[in-house]
Write an enzyme that holds these catalytic residues in place. Structure first.
Site, PDB file in Angstrom:
ATOM      1  CG  HIS A 201      -2.077   0.864   1.187  1.00 57.55           C
ATOM      2  ND1 HIS A 201      -3.242   0.499   0.549  1.00 57.55           N
ATOM      3  CD2 HIS A 201      -2.293   2.110   1.667  1.00 57.55           C
ATOM      4  CE1 HIS A 201      -4.133   1.476   0.656  1.00 57.55           C
ATOM      5  NE2 HIS A 201      -3.582   2.473   1.332  1.00 57.55           N
TER       6      HIS A 201
ATOM      7  CE  LYS B 151      -7.625   8.092   0.700  1.00 54.79           C
ATOM      8  NZ  LYS B 151      -7.947   8.771   1.974  1.00 54.79           N
TER       9      LYS B 151
ATOM     10  CE  LYS C  13      -3.259   7.086   0.304  1.00 51.25           C
ATOM     11  NZ  LYS C  13      -3.915   7.990   1.309  1.00 51.25           N
TER      12      LYS C  13
ATOM     13  CG  ASP D  16      -5.103  11.120   0.244  1.00 49.58           C
ATOM     14  OD1 ASP D  16      -4.533  12.231   0.253  1.00 49.58           O
ATOM     15  OD2 ASP D  16      -5.283  10.440   1.277  1.00 49.58           O
TER      16      ASP D  16
ATOM     17  CD  GLU E 139      -7.859  12.195   1.785  1.00 51.44           C
ATOM     18  OE1 GLU E 139      -8.536  11.401   1.081  1.00 51.44           O
ATOM     19  OE2 GLU E 139      -7.441  11.899   2.911  1.00 51.44           O
TER      20      GLU E 139
ATOM     21  CG  ASP F 178      -6.361  13.249   5.830  1.00 49.94           C
ATOM     22  OD1 ASP F 178      -6.698  13.275   7.022  1.00 49.94           O
ATOM     23  OD2 ASP F 178      -5.895  12.209   5.299  1.00 49.94           O
TER      24      ASP F 178
ATOM     25  CE  LYS G  27      -7.686   9.987   7.709  1.00 49.33           C
ATOM     26  NZ  LYS G  27      -6.459   9.981   6.932  1.00 49.33           N
TER      27      LYS G  27
ATOM     28  CD  GLU H 151     -10.188   7.114   3.983  1.00 52.38           C
ATOM     29  OE1 GLU H 151     -10.075   7.470   2.808  1.00 52.38           O
ATOM     30  OE2 GLU H 151      -9.355   7.402   4.860  1.00 52.38           O
TER      31      GLU H 151
HETATM   32  C1  MUC Z   1      -4.845   9.071   4.338  1.00 52.41           C
HETATM   33  O1  MUC Z   1      -4.057   9.975   4.142  1.00 52.41           O
HETATM   34  O2  MUC Z   1      -6.021   9.284   4.063  1.00 52.41           O
HETATM   35  C2  MUC Z   1      -6.242   6.306   4.464  1.00 52.41           C
HETATM   36  C3  MUC Z   1      -6.549   5.487   3.470  1.00 52.41           C
HETATM   37  C4  MUC Z   1      -5.396   5.256   2.773  1.00 52.41           C
HETATM   38  O3  MUC Z   1      -5.269   4.596   1.773  1.00 52.41           O
HETATM   39  O4  MUC Z   1      -4.376   5.962   3.334  1.00 52.41           O
HETATM   40  C5  MUC Z   1      -4.837   6.521   4.511  1.00 52.41           C
HETATM   41  C6  MUC Z   1      -4.334   7.807   4.988  1.00 52.41           C
HETATM   42 MG    MG Z   2      -5.542  11.328   3.343  1.00 45.22          MG
END
Ligand code: MUC
Ligand code: MG
Length: 377
Positions: free
Chosen positions: A24, A169, A171, A200, A226, A251, A275, A329
């Site tokens: 991840h 989502k 990354k 994100d 994000e 975030d 969070k 999420e």
């Molecule tokens: C974040 O920055 O949102 C949450 C889901 C993910 O894939 O990473 C995290 C942290």
């Molecule tokens: Mg984030």
């Protein structure tokens, strides 16, 4: 149960290293194993409550690591609560804040465990102690984060087929923006127009890079961006938010309610990711939501790849909020090779469901936890 029965006998912590199904990636780190601190609060009545602090790749996403969380709990936070009535949630939170500044993940894990223990003692779900639930399930987003578009397309298609997730989502920020956009384009064309895509960037872009690539995100019908810019750059984020028709979600820029108020008054984003690791407690997470809502920001249920234990604590709070416009999420339990619970949040029909039962409604997988507990820590 009398007040005396609800007194806290002990607060103990352990570090868990739980492998994930795949790599991840985030802009500044990557993991193939999730690290948690499991907190157990034992009451004088013999009831035990559970809480969890999650991190991502050590002290990178935020400043806390599992090692620092465990140290702070054992040396400072646990002694501040032993002997206290677990049900004095607000007063206990004040005591924790006097014992240590920030250290929000550590504090939140302890508070979650007290809600679990008190709920179990009274035969009430934790949600009843948090104001009562107004919903028990949420639309649930999945994160695509291997960085390999072909793998991500296969993964997303499987989620769609099994009716687990239809909102994704992606990354970004670990590759050159041009490559990130190419990857996004491949994913969008493979999944079709109906699937919702959020990105994100985890603080990786500058304002100039964001200006350059926003039109491509708009063309690819991204529904939410994000934290594209560094957390400290609130003014720059406000300019980006004013510039694009895509809503911007804050975030890493917002931990405290004061941060949220600042973001709200700057117009740094129109959506906020909630969070526990940022708010430092369940009650404070409710206040974070209230402040954001007062500034007209919409709410998104954020995660830090928690197991079923941490996810249940988040979902308990989310379930009591009057509005939760973006769902959540909390896919963490599904990215672990094995979750830490035998019974916890469940996933069906594109939604995650709050567990039922007293406290947080969890049954821990104690054998698995024993196996994954770091020794000598
Ligand atoms: C974040 O920055 O949102 C949450 C889901 C993910 O894939 O990473 C995290 C942290
Ligand atoms: Mg984030």
């Amino acid at each position: 149960a009398s007040w005396r029965d609800l007194a806290i006998r002990s607060v103990t912590s352990s570090i868990i290293d739980a492998p994930t199904l795949r790599r991840h990636k985030l802009s500044n780190t990557e993991i193939s194993c999730q690290n948690f601190v499991l907190v157990r609060v034992m009451l004088e009545n013999g009831v035990e409550g559970y809480g969890e602090a999650s991190t991502l790749g050590g002290p990178r996403w935020a400043e806390e690591s599992v090692e620092s969380i465990k140290s702070v709990i054992d040396a400072y936070l646990a002694p501040a609560l032993v002997g206290r009535p677990a049900s004095c949630f607000e007063d206990n939170a004040i005591r924790l804040s006097k014992a240590a500044s920030r250290n929000n993940a550590a504090k939140a894990a302890i508070e979650a465990a007290t809600f679990d223990a008190v709920g179990k003692s009274l035969g009430l779900p934790a949600t009843a102690l948090l104001g009562g639930s107004v919903r028990t399930s949420f639309s649930v987003i999945w994160a695509l984060a291997s960085g390999d578009a072909d793998q991500e397309i296969v993964e997303a298609k499987a989620k769609l087929e099994r009716a687990e997730h239809r909102r994704f989502k992606i990354k970004m920020g670990f590759a050159d923006p041009r490559m990130d956009i190419e990857r996004l384009r491949k994913i969008r064309s493979a999944l079709g127009a109906d699937v919702e895509i959020i990105v994100d960037v985890n603080q990786a872009w500058s304002e100039a890079t964001a200006i350059r690539w926003l039109p491509a995100l708009e063309e690819l019908d991204v529904s939410l961006i994000e934290q594209p810019l560094p957390a400290a750059q609130m003014e720059q984020l406000a300019r980006i938010a004013a510039r694009t028709p895509i809503p911007v979600m804050v975030d890493e820029a917002v931990f405290t309610t004061a941060d949220i108020a600042r973001a709200g008054s700057f117009g740094a984003g129109s959506v906020i990711s909630l969070k526990l690791v940022k708010s430092g407690g369940l009650l404070e997470l409710k206040r974070a939501a209230a402040v954001a809502s007062a500034f007209g920001m919409e709410l998104y249920g954020g995660c830090l790849l928690e197991s079923g234990i941490g996810a249940a604590a988040h979902l308990a709070v989310f379930s009591t909020l009057p509005k939760m416009e973006w769902g959540t999420e909390h896919f963490g339990p599904k990215i672990l090779v094995n979750d830490l619970v035998l019974s916890g949040p469940t996933y069906r029909n594109f939604e995650v469901h709050l567990p039922e039962g007293p406290g947080l409604g969890l049954i821990l997988d104690e054998d698995r936890i024993k196996h994954l507990t770091r020794t000598g820590a």
